[in-house]
Enzyme design. Structure first.
Site, mmCIF file in Angstrom:
data_model
loop_
_atom_site.group_PDB
_atom_site.id
_atom_site.type_symbol
_atom_site.label_atom_id
_atom_site.label_comp_id
_atom_site.label_asym_id
_atom_site.label_seq_id
_atom_site.Cartn_x
_atom_site.Cartn_y
_atom_site.Cartn_z
ATOM 1 C CE LYS A 9 -3.997 -2.117 2.331
ATOM 2 N NZ LYS A 9 -4.923 -2.013 3.494
ATOM 3 C CE1 TYR A 49 -9.384 -2.713 0.481
ATOM 4 C CE2 TYR A 49 -8.377 -0.911 -0.725
ATOM 5 C CZ TYR A 49 -8.263 -2.019 0.090
ATOM 6 O OH TYR A 49 -7.026 -2.439 0.526
ATOM 7 C CG PHE A 57 -13.027 1.972 7.316
ATOM 8 C CD1 PHE A 57 -12.594 1.381 6.148
ATOM 9 C CD2 PHE A 57 -13.631 1.166 8.282
ATOM 10 C CE1 PHE A 57 -12.748 0.020 5.930
ATOM 11 C CE2 PHE A 57 -13.784 -0.202 8.066
ATOM 12 C CZ PHE A 57 -13.343 -0.768 6.891
ATOM 13 N NE ARG A 85 -6.325 -11.908 5.407
ATOM 14 C CZ ARG A 85 -6.961 -10.730 5.368
ATOM 15 N NH1 ARG A 85 -7.128 -10.078 4.224
ATOM 16 N NH2 ARG A 85 -7.428 -10.201 6.463
ATOM 17 C CB THR A 91 -7.217 -5.560 9.958
ATOM 18 O OG1 THR A 91 -7.771 -6.695 9.291
ATOM 19 C CG2 THR A 91 -7.532 -4.295 9.196
ATOM 20 N NE ARG A 102 -2.471 -5.710 7.000
ATOM 21 C CZ ARG A 102 -3.663 -6.173 6.661
ATOM 22 N NH1 ARG A 102 -4.252 -7.133 7.381
ATOM 23 N NH2 ARG A 102 -4.285 -5.695 5.592
ATOM 24 C CG ASN A 112 -3.606 -2.239 6.943
ATOM 25 O OD1 ASN A 112 -3.483 -1.871 5.783
ATOM 26 N ND2 ASN A 112 -4.653 -2.927 7.365
ATOM 27 C CG HIS A 115 -5.521 -6.026 -0.271
ATOM 28 N ND1 HIS A 115 -6.757 -5.955 0.318
ATOM 29 C CD2 HIS A 115 -5.620 -6.979 -1.244
ATOM 30 C CE1 HIS A 115 -7.571 -6.815 -0.275
ATOM 31 N NE2 HIS A 115 -6.900 -7.455 -1.232
ATOM 32 C CD GLU A 126 -8.954 -8.954 -3.572
ATOM 33 O OE1 GLU A 126 -9.832 -8.651 -2.739
ATOM 34 O OE2 GLU A 126 -7.790 -9.266 -3.230
HETATM 35 P P1 ADP Z 1 -8.003 -6.628 5.736
HETATM 36 O O1 ADP Z 1 -7.193 -5.669 4.895
HETATM 37 O O2 ADP Z 1 -7.190 -7.160 6.889
HETATM 38 O O3 ADP Z 1 -8.683 -7.705 4.933
HETATM 39 P P2 ADP Z 1 -10.611 -5.315 5.918
HETATM 40 O O4 ADP Z 1 -10.963 -6.055 4.666
HETATM 41 O O5 ADP Z 1 -11.531 -5.428 7.078
HETATM 42 O O6 ADP Z 1 -9.141 -5.746 6.439
HETATM 43 O O7 ADP Z 1 -10.446 -3.775 5.608
HETATM 44 C C1 ADP Z 1 -9.863 -3.328 4.404
HETATM 45 C C2 ADP Z 1 -8.928 -2.190 4.729
HETATM 46 O O8 ADP Z 1 -9.688 -1.089 5.237
HETATM 47 C C3 ADP Z 1 -7.896 -2.465 5.834
HETATM 48 O O9 ADP Z 1 -6.754 -3.179 5.391
HETATM 49 C C4 ADP Z 1 -7.565 -1.062 6.290
HETATM 50 O O10 ADP Z 1 -6.669 -0.402 5.384
HETATM 51 C C5 ADP Z 1 -8.935 -0.396 6.227
HETATM 52 N N1 ADP Z 1 -9.644 -0.482 7.505
HETATM 53 C C6 ADP Z 1 -10.224 -1.588 8.054
HETATM 54 N N2 ADP Z 1 -10.806 -1.323 9.238
HETATM 55 C C7 ADP Z 1 -10.595 0.006 9.463
HETATM 56 C C8 ADP Z 1 -10.942 0.915 10.504
HETATM 57 N N3 ADP Z 1 -11.634 0.500 11.580
HETATM 58 N N4 ADP Z 1 -10.551 2.204 10.380
HETATM 59 C C9 ADP Z 1 -9.878 2.634 9.298
HETATM 60 N N5 ADP Z 1 -9.517 1.839 8.274
HETATM 61 C C10 ADP Z 1 -9.848 0.547 8.343
HETATM 62 MG MG MG Z 2 -10.139 -7.555 3.458
#
Ligand code: ADP
Ligand code: MG
Length: 137
Positions: A9, A49, A57, A85, A91, A102, A112, A115, A126
């Protein structure tokens, strides 16, 4: 062998840790099938997304993902989706296990570092989004 999608990212690209993250992935046994550096448009980030478009968010996430270049790549390994993962960690980096990407490279729950696809079906979708249907393997 299975394939999955990883994105380095914009926060990690800005920190100059593309190489360090790729080294971790190679040490874990992932092969790199495709890789590019690109700057997502708002339309591309919003589409990628879209599953999160009801989340509070979402708009900030699109802002963040378009704030600078990112590095999507297709990775290959046995059980690539669950293993990646595990390799990237939770996350929220505060909850990520020691030694995960991470834990070591993320700034906060939004910024973070990486992805990773969360299921084989989403991985195929994807991968096709960035590299075309043929790259899904
Ligand atoms: P992951 O990337 O671990 O699969 P998610 O699919 O839940 O997590 O979320 C997608 C992305 O959205 C996260 O990697 C992060 O960049 C952002 N994100 C997730 N939860 C939050 C939050 N509570 N506040 C801000 N950004 C968030
Ligand atoms: Mg995700």
């Amino acid at each position: 062998m299975a394939r999955t999608l990883l994105i380095i990212k914009p926060d990690a690209v800005a920190k100059n840790v593309i190489g360090a993250i790729i080294q971790r992935l190679e040490e874990k046994g992932f092969g790199i099938i495709e890789l590019q550096k690109m700057h997502l448009t708002r339309a591309q980030a919003a589409e990628f997304y879209a599953v999160h478009n009801e989340r509070p968010f979402y708009h900030e996430l699109v802002d963040f993902m378009t704030s600078g270049p990112c590095v999507p790549m297709v990775l290959e390994k046995d059980d690539a989706v669950p293993f990646l993962r595990e390799t990237i960690g939770s996350t929220n980096p505060e909850e990520a296990a020691e030694g995960t990407i991470r834990k070591d490279f993320a700034t906060n729950i939004q910024n973070n570092a990486v992805h990773a696809s969360d299921s084989p079906e989403n991985a195929a979708q994807e991968i096709a989004f960035f590299f075309g249907e043929s790259a899904a393997g």
